[in-house]
Enzyme design. Structure first.
Site, PDB file in Angstrom:
ATOM      1  N   HIS A   1     -23.274   1.254  31.902  1.00 42.96           N
ATOM      2  CA  HIS A   1     -21.985   1.675  31.198  1.00 42.96           C
ATOM      3  C   HIS A   1     -21.743   1.463  29.595  1.00 42.96           C
ATOM      4  O   HIS A   1     -21.467   1.908  28.729  1.00 42.96           O
ATOM      5  CB  HIS A   1     -20.797   1.464  32.074  1.00 42.96           C
ATOM      6  CG  HIS A   1     -18.863   2.039  31.286  1.00 42.96           C
ATOM      7  ND1 HIS A   1     -19.474   3.191  31.040  1.00 42.96           N
ATOM      8  CD2 HIS A   1     -18.754   1.468  30.348  1.00 42.96           C
ATOM      9  CE1 HIS A   1     -18.150   3.774  30.063  1.00 42.96           C
ATOM     10  NE2 HIS A   1     -17.349   2.391  30.336  1.00 42.96           N
TER      11      HIS A   1
ATOM     12  N   TRP B   1     -13.669   5.117  27.543  1.00 46.69           N
ATOM     13  CA  TRP B   1     -11.639   5.121  27.050  1.00 46.69           C
ATOM     14  C   TRP B   1     -12.402   5.735  25.360  1.00 46.69           C
ATOM     15  O   TRP B   1     -11.458   7.186  24.900  1.00 46.69           O
ATOM     16  CB  TRP B   1     -10.802   4.696  26.520  1.00 46.69           C
ATOM     17  CG  TRP B   1      -9.768   4.893  26.368  1.00 46.69           C
ATOM     18  CD1 TRP B   1      -9.609   4.660  25.097  1.00 46.69           C
ATOM     19  CD2 TRP B   1      -8.552   6.067  26.298  1.00 46.69           C
ATOM     20  NE1 TRP B   1      -8.606   4.942  24.640  1.00 46.69           N
ATOM     21  CE2 TRP B   1      -7.554   5.740  25.341  1.00 46.69           C
ATOM     22  CE3 TRP B   1      -8.016   7.328  27.300  1.00 46.69           C
ATOM     23  CZ2 TRP B   1      -6.611   6.515  25.400  1.00 46.69           C
ATOM     24  CZ3 TRP B   1      -7.539   7.629  27.003  1.00 46.69           C
ATOM     25  CH2 TRP B   1      -6.791   7.383  26.271  1.00 46.69           C
TER      26      TRP B   1
END
Ligand code: STX
Length: 315
Positions: A290, A108
């Site tokens: 990730h 994000w």
């Protein structure tokens, strides 16, 4: 990673709308300014985030976005949109008397970095992005409805468990009801299951410490509520906005670091971004998922911050 350091100053910045943001600086006061943007949204900053920058060359700025981390009030969605966060970043820049800065963001944090840089390109010296998240419908669907569910059927079972079968066709809506309902127990149970899903799927190899960190009640509640709120509103972005506006980044050098086996934000997002922004270099880490803490990811990120500081540190 660079050694653990403490901030040389920290404060609360009143940004209006009833929000006060936790803001800190570490490294060297006269150094190259870099802004760290955390993930989620709602994930907050961690002391480890200071360690991606040479403390003798960088002025390292961390802040917790609205409702996240130590910012106040906690986990609130009032006056909390992408546009508010972009303006908060500008306010922080002005407050700190910084003309232009390096923006560093993962997941994000990369979404927000792109949205900020496309709004204020003249303020950005370089971009370093990790685990690129374009926040399109298909990117959100992949992680919260169908996609990653097929790679982790066992973890997925735990993720859907707080939601009755007849509501599982729209998990975002079903979770929204629980995370914002009156039943405190249901709220906490939903928050924990939501955040556990994200923690478990973030690393290539299972990492219990990581999962534990993101399922602490305070962290889980902010992460789940803020993410669910943002994703219910498509992150307050137009369809394909970040790719369509990539031409605005034409004068900004960039490094994109993405793990080949990123199951939270699949790598096709980084690939599409690099195609739309040819000035950026895409570094694929062949053995990583990730998380920022993936060894190959941290290494590539530090190489990038060293490069933008004028080369590898010799000391
Ligand atoms: N969330 C993407 C994101 O920004 C869908 C993100 N992924 N993991 C995190 O954030 C934590 C570090 C907060 C777990």
């Amino acid at each position: 990673m660079y050694p653990a350091i403490h901030p040389y100053t920290s404060e609360y910045l009143d940004v209006g709308d009833g929000h006060e943001l936790y803001l800190e600086q570490s490294g060297v006061p006269g150094g190259l300014p870099v802004l760290f943007l955390h993930g989620g949204p709602g994930g907050g900053c961690d002391p480890i985030h200071r360690r991606f920058f040479d403390p003798e060359r960088y002025r390292i700025i961390l802040f917790d976005q609205r409702g996240a981390g130590k910012s106040r009030p906690h986990a609130t969605l009032e006056q909390n949109t992408t546009q508010h966060l972009i303006e908060d970043i500008e306010r922080i820049r002005q407050h700190l008397n910084i003309e232009r800065w390096l923006i560093f963001g993962g997941s994000w944090g990369s979404t927000l970095a792109l949205a900020y840089a496309q709004t204020y390109p003249e303020r950005v010296t370089e971009l370093i992005l990790r685990g690129v998240f374009l926040c399109r419908e298909q990117d959100i669907r992949w992680f919260y409805q169908t996609g990653a569910s097929r790679v982790f059927p066992d973890y997925w079972q735990d993720f859907v468990s707080p939601i009755p079968t007849e509501e599982r066709h729209d998990l975002m809506a079903a979770y929204h009801q629980r995370l914002f309902g009156d039943d405190e127990i249901a709220r906490m149970r939903a928050a924990e299951a939501w955040s556990k899903w994200e923690g478990r799927t973030s690393s290539l190899h299972p990492n219990p410490d990581y999962v534990e960190h993101f399922t602490q009640p305070r962290m889980a509640l902010a992460l789940a509520r803020i993410e669910c709120h943002y994703f219910t509103h498509h992150a307050f972005l137009e369809p394909d906005q970040l790719l369509k506006n990539a031409h605005l980044l034409a004068d900004i050098p960039g490094t994109i670091v993405h793990g080949r086996y990123d199951m939270v934000c699949p790598i096709d997002q980084a690939y599409a971004l690099q195609q739309a922004w040819p000035e950026a270099v895409l570094q694929v880490v062949s053995d990583a998922g990730h998380a920022i803490t993936e060894p190959g990811i941290s290494k590539a990120l530090i190489l990038a911050t060293d490069r933008y500081a004028g080369g590898q540190h010799s000391a």
